[in-house]
Design an enzyme around this catalytic site. Sequence first.
Site, PDB file in Angstrom:
ATOM      1  N   GLY A  83      -1.526  -1.011  15.190  1.00 49.16           N
ATOM      2  CA  GLY A  83      -0.867  -1.043  14.198  1.00 49.16           C
ATOM      3  C   GLY A  83      -0.864  -0.270  13.697  1.00 49.16           C
ATOM      4  N   SER A  84       0.267   0.001  12.660  1.00 49.51           N
ATOM      5  CA  SER A  84       0.773   1.306  12.168  1.00 49.51           C
ATOM      6  C   SER A  84       1.111   1.260  10.913  1.00 49.51           C
ATOM      7  CB  SER A  84       1.777   1.562  13.319  1.00 49.51           C
ATOM      8  OG  SER A  84       3.201   0.938  12.890  1.00 49.51           O
ATOM      9  N   GLY A  85       0.552   0.854  10.050  1.00 56.45           N
ATOM     10  CA  GLY A  85       1.024   0.621   8.693  1.00 56.45           C
ATOM     11  C   GLY A  85      -0.095   0.841   7.556  1.00 56.45           C
ATOM     12  N   GLY A  86       0.082   0.325   6.579  1.00 58.90           N
ATOM     13  CA  GLY A  86      -0.734   1.608   5.288  1.00 58.90           C
ATOM     14  C   GLY A  86      -2.645   1.474   5.666  1.00 58.90           C
ATOM     15  N   MET A  87      -2.388   0.102   5.948  1.00 60.68           N
ATOM     16  CA  MET A  87      -4.412   0.379   6.725  1.00 60.68           C
ATOM     17  C   MET A  87      -4.260   1.046   7.111  1.00 60.68           C
ATOM     18  SD  MET A  87      -7.840  -1.636   5.643  1.00 60.68           S
ATOM     19  CE  MET A  87      -9.452  -1.280   6.290  1.00 60.68           C
ATOM     20  N   ASP A 126     -10.459   2.789   1.284  1.00 59.76           N
ATOM     21  CA  ASP A 126     -10.606   1.678   2.637  1.00 59.76           C
ATOM     22  C   ASP A 126     -10.977   3.295   3.591  1.00 59.76           C
ATOM     23  OD1 ASP A 126      -9.315  -1.009   2.239  1.00 59.76           O
ATOM     24  OD2 ASP A 126      -7.626  -0.045   2.874  1.00 59.76           O
ATOM     25  N   LYS A 168       1.132  -0.949   0.226  1.00 57.00           N
ATOM     26  CA  LYS A 168       0.149   0.371   0.129  1.00 57.00           C
ATOM     27  C   LYS A 168       1.230   1.269   0.152  1.00 57.00           C
ATOM     28  CE  LYS A 168      -4.138  -2.102   2.139  1.00 57.00           C
ATOM     29  NZ  LYS A 168      -5.262  -1.635   3.103  1.00 57.00           N
TER      30      LYS A 168
END
Length: 273
Positions: free
Chosen positions: A132-136, A109, A73
């Site tokens: 969480g800390s990613g793209g999503m 999203d 992402k």
Amino acid sequence: MPPTRLTIGRDTTVCMSLAGRPGTFGSRFHNHLYAALGLDYIYKAFTTRDLPSAIGGLRAFGIRGCAVSMPFKEACIPLLDTMAPSAAAISSVNTIVNDDGRLSGHNTDYAAIAPLLVKHGVPASTGFVSRGSGGMAKAVVSALRDAGFSQGTVVSRNEAAGRALASACGFGWQAEATAAPMLVNITPIGMEGAPEATELAFPEALIAEASVVFDVVNLPPETPLIRRARALGKTVITGAEVATLQAVEQFVLYTGITPSEAQIAAAADFARG
């Protein structure tokens, strides 16, 4: 039974997805709608170890659209020509649209989160802890901020990424989850095929104290976290719901057509069957 699609020919428009762990939801959802609406389109899921070549293939073969999932992402962004506001604001892309060789990045999203919170009656005054800390996570936490949620804490293993996300959205950061009225899992914990597929994203004690549990994991539709929250009588928001709403937004971007609510429901039921 799904509707019968048109015969594939030289003029068939191709759409696809790229994911580290390709699933079947997107393919079944989009292809069902193509057939139901009589569109000469086809959708196929892929993975890759060569992202630049895969993105180059979108241009070379005239692929109309591409859904993007973990872990691509953010990595795909330098390979695109332009970014829609939904993606540029959070530096995360989950949808690529090809207009005559010009690739634009979008984030559907982000667009799915606020309607789901309204649907489930979750007021913006609700405090939350997200993991969480990613793209999503960027999409979900940014959507929470923009929906008026002001009392939030980001939890992540990656301290630098977690602090950056929390700071960008005006929330706090911490290494471990604590009690909150709403718990939001935006990690692969509980995802089918992941190393932590059978684990809970939050401790049972925190699930018991929460009022709302939101898990963005779509595969399986009922994750360990969602199953436990249901058993405790909590309000739950599932990744399957997110997947449906964001897929509808992708469908509109690819085709320019908005399906009816009945068509969307039928496609979602088929995709999960």
